[in-house]
Design an enzyme around this catalytic site. Structure first.
Site, PDB file in Angstrom:
ATOM      1  N   PRO A  92       0.817  -1.217   0.000  1.00  0.00           N
ATOM      2  CA  PRO A  92       0.000   0.000   0.000  1.00  0.00           C
ATOM      3  C   PRO A  92       0.850   1.265   0.000  1.00  0.00           C
ATOM      4  O   PRO A  92       0.356   2.336  -0.337  1.00  0.00           O
ATOM      5  CB  PRO A  92      -0.824  -0.095   1.292  1.00  0.00           C
ATOM      6  CG  PRO A  92      -0.351  -1.290   2.026  1.00  0.00           C
ATOM      7  CD  PRO A  92       0.613  -2.059   1.173  1.00  0.00           C
ATOM      8  N   GLU A 119       3.247  -7.325   8.200  1.00  0.00           N
ATOM      9  CA  GLU A 119       3.455  -5.887   7.972  1.00  0.00           C
ATOM     10  C   GLU A 119       4.357  -5.608   6.776  1.00  0.00           C
ATOM     11  O   GLU A 119       4.792  -4.476   6.561  1.00  0.00           O
ATOM     12  CB  GLU A 119       4.037  -5.224   9.240  1.00  0.00           C
ATOM     13  CG  GLU A 119       3.114  -5.252  10.439  1.00  0.00           C
ATOM     14  CD  GLU A 119       1.710  -4.721  10.121  1.00  0.00           C
ATOM     15  OE1 GLU A 119       1.603  -3.698   9.422  1.00  0.00           O
ATOM     16  OE2 GLU A 119       0.728  -5.351  10.553  1.00  0.00           O
ATOM     17  N   ARG A 161      -3.715  -8.959 -20.453  1.00  0.00           N
ATOM     18  CA  ARG A 161      -4.620  -8.637 -21.559  1.00  0.00           C
ATOM     19  C   ARG A 161      -3.985  -7.671 -22.561  1.00  0.00           C
ATOM     20  O   ARG A 161      -4.541  -7.444 -23.625  1.00  0.00           O
ATOM     21  CB  ARG A 161      -5.973  -8.135 -21.042  1.00  0.00           C
ATOM     22  CG  ARG A 161      -5.951  -6.830 -20.320  1.00  0.00           C
ATOM     23  CD  ARG A 161      -7.266  -6.591 -19.595  1.00  0.00           C
ATOM     24  NE  ARG A 161      -8.385  -6.309 -20.484  1.00  0.00           N
ATOM     25  CZ  ARG A 161      -8.601  -5.138 -21.088  1.00  0.00           C
ATOM     26  NH1 ARG A 161      -7.748  -4.148 -20.902  1.00  0.00           N
ATOM     27  NH2 ARG A 161      -9.641  -4.959 -21.861  1.00  0.00           N
ATOM     28  N   ASP A 176     -10.441   1.387 -24.102  1.00  0.00           N
ATOM     29  CA  ASP A 176     -10.635   1.226 -22.658  1.00  0.00           C
ATOM     30  C   ASP A 176     -10.481   2.550 -21.930  1.00  0.00           C
ATOM     31  O   ASP A 176      -9.729   3.418 -22.381  1.00  0.00           O
ATOM     32  CB  ASP A 176      -9.555   0.305 -22.067  1.00  0.00           C
ATOM     33  CG  ASP A 176      -9.812  -1.154 -22.358  1.00  0.00           C
ATOM     34  OD1 ASP A 176     -10.944  -1.493 -22.711  1.00  0.00           O
ATOM     35  OD2 ASP A 176      -8.852  -1.929 -22.216  1.00  0.00           O
TER      36      ASP A 176
END
Ligand code: SAM
Length: 273
Positions: A92, A119, A161, A176
């Protein structure tokens, strides 16, 4: 493209055998290898974590298993003819995963994923391998998951993809949301298929007009409207040089106006409503 994943939950990566990524593997476009990090532990409990230096809650993944696992995977890959690896570490605290980054990763021949638990991984692992290869520390969004395996699935699908021969129609990703090109930085507008009327709801008549130029314009206006509603920040960031006269008209109808510098902002009266 070769993909290695080192994880303490190899079974979590089973979806890599399914659908688009699975087909890419079956066709030989992708060579996916999942390894159990605990193979590189030598104690009775196959320990991969330890308490954090400096104190604090949670555990940290030890550098030893990661170092040995990465060295083994690297040696195996080089022996099998793979080259120029890049290490992808979901976290994150990483840089945001975007379509642009997916394109960059899709151009690399070999990605090694290091999804963590607890963590995260002892910092020295990333620092050590950054001396040998590009290390991408990547976040898939501003929220915290329990582990990096789901991010690996997300990143792999977005990358796979884009590989030649994976999508049935190579044009499919051209329009897209976030795709580079004319619609860059705009979200894709609504899409429709048969039947022409469903539960009393007809498709927009423009789509059956057969007039390709007008359909392209309609799609662009819908993309502008969708982006203005869902992601106004993207309109604010857009280079105004990319807006043509009709874009400006559409934005004005949607309640946007250019500031002196040229960028578009939502008129305050619209924001308050
Ligand atoms: N203490 C870490 C922090 O606040 O940055 C969170 C660790 S999280 C509980 C455990 C692991 O899940 C991370 O090391 C990473 O591999 C993965 N993870 C969680 N959220 C993620 C996200 N938004 N993007 C990418 N990976 C994520």
């Amino acid at each position: 493209m070769r993909l290695d994943v080192l994880t303490i939950f190899p079974e979590y990566l089973a979806p890599l055998n399914v659908s688009l990524v699975g087909k890419a593997c079956a066709r030989g476009v992708l060579d996916v290898r999942v390894s159990d990090l605990r193979e590189w532990t030598y104690d009775r409990h196959n320990t991969v974590d330890d308490t954090p230096y400096g104190g604090g809650p949670g555990m940290v993944m030890k550098p030893d298993p990661w170092g040995e696992a990465l060295d083994t995977v690297l040696a195996d890959g080089y022996e099998a003819g793979a080259h120029t690896p890049a290490l992808v570490v979901p976290t994150p605290s990483g840089r945001p995963f975007t379509q642009e980054l997916a394109v960059e990763l899709s151009e690399r021949p070999w990605l090694i994923f290091a999804p963590a638990r607890y963590e995260g991984i002892d910092r020295r692992v990333m620092d050590e391998y950054a001396t040998r290869m590009p290390v991408y520390e990547v976040s898939i969004g501003d929220y915290v998951l329990a582990g990096g395996e789901a991010p690996v699935l997300v990143i792999t699908e977005a990358v796979a993809r884009l590989l030649p021969g994976v999508l049935g129609n190579a044009e499919s990703h051209r329009d897209d949301s976030f795709a580079p090109g004319a619609m860059a930085d705009l979200l894709e507008g609504p899409v429709y298929t048969k039947p022409p009327v469903w539960r009393g709801r007809a498709i927009p008549s423009m789509l059956t007009s057969g007039h390709h130029g007008k359909i392209a314009r309609w799609r662009r206006d819908e993309a502008l409207a969708r982006t203005a509603e869902m992601r106004p920040d993207l309109i604010e960031r857009c280079d105004p040089a990319g807006f043509d006269k009709k874009d400006r008209e559409t934005l004005s109808i949607l309640g946007w106006a250019p500031e002196p510098g040229g960028r578009f902002w939502r008129r305050p009266s619209v924001v308050e409503e």
